[in-house]
Design a protein around this motif. Structure first.
Motif, short mmCIF file in Angstrom:
data_model
loop_
_atom_site.label_atom_id
_atom_site.label_comp_id
_atom_site.label_asym_id
_atom_site.label_seq_id
_atom_site.Cartn_x
_atom_site.Cartn_y
_atom_site.Cartn_z
N THR A 53 0.78 -1.23 0.00
CA THR A 53 0.00 0.00 0.00
C THR A 53 0.81 1.28 0.00
N LEU A 54 2.03 1.29 0.49
CA LEU A 54 2.83 2.51 0.58
C LEU A 54 3.77 2.62 -0.61
N GLN A 55 3.77 3.79 -1.24
CA GLN A 55 4.72 4.06 -2.31
C GLN A 55 5.52 5.29 -1.89
N ILE A 56 6.84 5.18 -1.96
CA ILE A 56 7.72 6.29 -1.65
C ILE A 56 8.36 6.75 -2.96
N PHE A 57 8.30 8.06 -3.20
CA PHE A 57 8.91 8.58 -4.42
C PHE A 57 9.39 10.00 -4.21
N TYR A 58 10.18 10.49 -5.17
CA TYR A 58 10.60 11.89 -5.18
C TYR A 58 10.55 12.39 -6.60
N ILE A 59 10.55 13.70 -6.73
CA ILE A 59 10.52 14.36 -8.04
C ILE A 59 11.76 15.24 -8.14
N LYS A 60 12.55 15.02 -9.18
CA LYS A 60 13.75 15.84 -9.40
C LYS A 60 13.84 16.16 -10.88
N ASP A 61 13.96 17.43 -11.17
CA ASP A 61 14.05 17.89 -12.56
C ASP A 61 12.86 17.40 -13.39
N GLY A 62 11.68 17.34 -12.76
CA GLY A 62 10.46 16.93 -13.44
C GLY A 62 10.27 15.43 -13.58
N ASP A 63 11.25 14.64 -13.16
CA ASP A 63 11.16 13.18 -13.25
C ASP A 63 10.77 12.60 -11.90
#
Length: 163
Positions: A53-63
């Motif tokens: 159920t948990l998704q970890i993400f980040y956004i860098k330079d639009g990606d």
């Protein structure tokens, strides 16, 4: 012959030791994993199952980049506090320290997206900590609120409160 070998070994050892703390090389020691649990404001665990159920993400330079390294962890506690669903991520601290990614997102089971601001790396004054040979934890905030560190567990666990 033996005294010359001893001198050579001693000199070689000193050179290797000096290079180990060279700020430009050999010193990108990865930070420790970030151990955390997410609790409701009433003190009950937020999750009954985390992996699906948990998704970890980040956004860098639009990606957008998803971190799939987190996992449930067995924790030893010295008191009666026992958390369910302790998780850890090694990649979030590494990205924070090495790539200056300071904001991560948690996509929750209900579709909410929460933020984890995670700061590892250099001190605010720009001077490296640990003589430049490590990337220490500096600060974190979950949805803008500083978490509590439970040091009664091994390893210590950050308690994030979901409001």
């Amino acid at each position: 012959m033996i005294p010359i070998m001893r001198k050579f070994i001693l000199a070689s050892t000193l050179v290797v030791m000096a290079m180990a703390c060279n700020k430009k090389k050999f010193c990108d020691t990865n930070p420790a994993p970030y151990y955390f649990t997410i609790m409701r404001a009433d003190g009950t665990p937020y999750f009954s199952n985390t992996k699906d159920t948990l998704q970890i993400f980040y956004i860098k330079d639009g990606d957008t980049t998803y971190l799939n390294d987190y996992h449930d962890v067995g924790i030893f506690s010295w008191d009666t506090t026992v958390y369910k669903f302790i998780m850890s991520t090694r990649l979030a601290p590494v990205r924070s320290a090495m790539e200056e990614v300071k904001r991560f997102y948690f996509r929750m089971p209900d579709g909410d997206v929460d933020t984890l601001d995670l700061n590892y790396g250099y001190n605010a004054d720009g001077a490296p900590s640990c003589n430049g040979c490590c990337r220490p934890y500096i600060s974190s905030a979950y949805n803008g609120i500083a978490p509590t560190l439970d040091e009664h567990t091994m390893p210590p666990v950050w308690v994030l409160i979901k409001k």
